[in-house]
Design an enzyme around this catalytic site. Structure first.
Site: not given
Ligand code: APR
Ligand code: ZN
Length: 364
Positions: A39, A41, A44, A60, A165
């Protein structure tokens, strides 16, 4: 000794090594981890975008089997399958008693320590912290009884981990926080593990148009499998203008930010229409501020709200999500696309950064 992935320093790879793990104390349980989700999170903290005590075992989003229980534990017994919750709610603080157990004050105050202020993980004399009190990037983990949710019908460990999560966070953002109504238009910015669950949640409550926004074409194509009806590639078009166009110039009724940045937060606000609800799910880097138009929010009666962990009590919500999965209402099987061993956890996170579709999971 247990094998675990340790974060010693931000901006450097996790170190997979053997650590000492103490027995569970009163009110704690030992869990044999079955699966742990990759994930953002956790990422980060690795990147240093959010503060955390070090060294720490992250992880988590997990599930496993109860191996041993400490004195006084009554809600679970060895052999039971459990989903982990990274907010071990105390049931006694103001947040817990006012229906916001996902924001438990006692849990937050104890941070990455057990409730008695110590850790069960050590390496020689060095104490190792337990992120979320779940620390599931490890073969075994000790956590408070309140951090495990038992499930009645056994399901795949990978699926169970996601229900820890990204599923409650995404689905809860739609059903509990925003309360999306049938037929409404929805826009989702960021279609990773959490965003796809927002899309699934919107489909579940019969939203009308579900517009997926991402910067990667692969993610957008994948989002169609989970109920997106339209896609917008934000790397080659202005997502705000395009969403407005797709909604007949009105803007969307419900928008969701599911990446975590000031820019995407502002875009989620700007693409929302009159009487809309803007829901912020992603966690932006520490200190980020997103400017919104102070007049527009009044004249268009917009509501902007953050949601953490689906704004739901884990103990109530997770068993419901298991039932919905078993009833074929949540397509979680297609969401898990890559499985890794704990030894390959850094590869798993690099794949996430590269934008591989769906969710990666560590299997033990
Ligand atoms: N505009 C649109 N989409 C974007 C952009 C942008 N500028 N930048 C990145 N993305 C997309 C990525 O390509 C990816 O598909 O956002 C998505 C993020 O997905 P993951 O990396 O899988 O992250 P995820 O685990 O889904 O978490 C997303 O939710 O719980 C919170 O901490 C977590 O901040 C995080 C968010
Ligand atoms: Zn998570």
């Amino acid at each position: 000794m247990v094998k675990a992935a340790v974060l010693y320093e931000t901006k450097s790879p996790l170190v997979v090594e053997e650590l000492e793990l103490d027995d569970p104390k009163a009110g704690e349980v030992l869990v044999k981890i079955g699966a742990a989700g990759i994930c953002r999170s956790d990422r980060h903290f690795m990147h240093g975008d959010a503060p955390i005590g070090l060294p720490v075992v992250l992880g988590h989003e997990g599930a496993g089997t109860i191996e041993k229980v400490g004195p006084g534990v009554t809600s679970v017994r060895p052999g039971q399958q459990v989903i982990l919750t990274f907010v071990a709610s105390c049931g006694r603080c103001k947040s817990c008693l006012t229906g916001a157990s996902n924001l438990c004050d006692t849990h937050a105050a104890a941070g990455s320590f057990m409730f008695d202020g110590t850790t069960r993980l050590h390496k020689g004399d060095t104490r190792i912290l337990h992120f979320g009190k779940t620390a599931c990037f490890a073969e075994y983990s000790v956590m408070p009884e309140a951090a495990v949710v038992p499930i009645d019908t056994p399901i795949g460990m990978d699926i169970a981990a996601l229900i820890g999560c990204c599923v409650p966070t995404g689905v809860g953002a739609v059903t509990t926080s925003a309360q999306v109504t049938p037929g409404s238009t929805v826009a989702v910015i960021g279609c990773g593990g959490v965003g796809l669950n927002v899309i699934m949640g919107a489909a579940l409550v019969n939203a009308g148009k579900i517009i997926a926004v991402d910067i990667r074409e692969s993610q957008l194509e994948f989002a169609m499998k989970f109920g997106a009806t339209h896609t917008v590639n934000a790397s080659d078009q202005d997502p705000v203008a395009r969403v407005r166009e797709l909604t007949g110039g009105k803007g969307a009724d419900f928008t969701f930010e599911v990446f975590g940045s000031a820019d995407t937060t502002k875009a989620a606000y700007d693409m929302a229409g009159k009487r809309s609800t803007v829901t912020i799910v992603g966690i932006a880097p520490w200190g980020a501020e997103a400017g919104i138009n102070a007049v527009d929010i009044v004249r268009n009666e917009k509501t902007m709200r953050g949601t953490y962990y689906g704004s739901t009590p884990a103990r109530v919500e997770m068993p419901k999500l298991v039932d919905m999965y078993l009833a074929g209402k949540l397509n979680l099987d297609d969401l898990v696309v890559r499985q890794y061993s704990l030894d390959d956890i850094n590869v798993a996170y690099d794949d996430m950064d590269k934008g591989e579709v769906g969710r990666g999971v560590i299997m033990f």
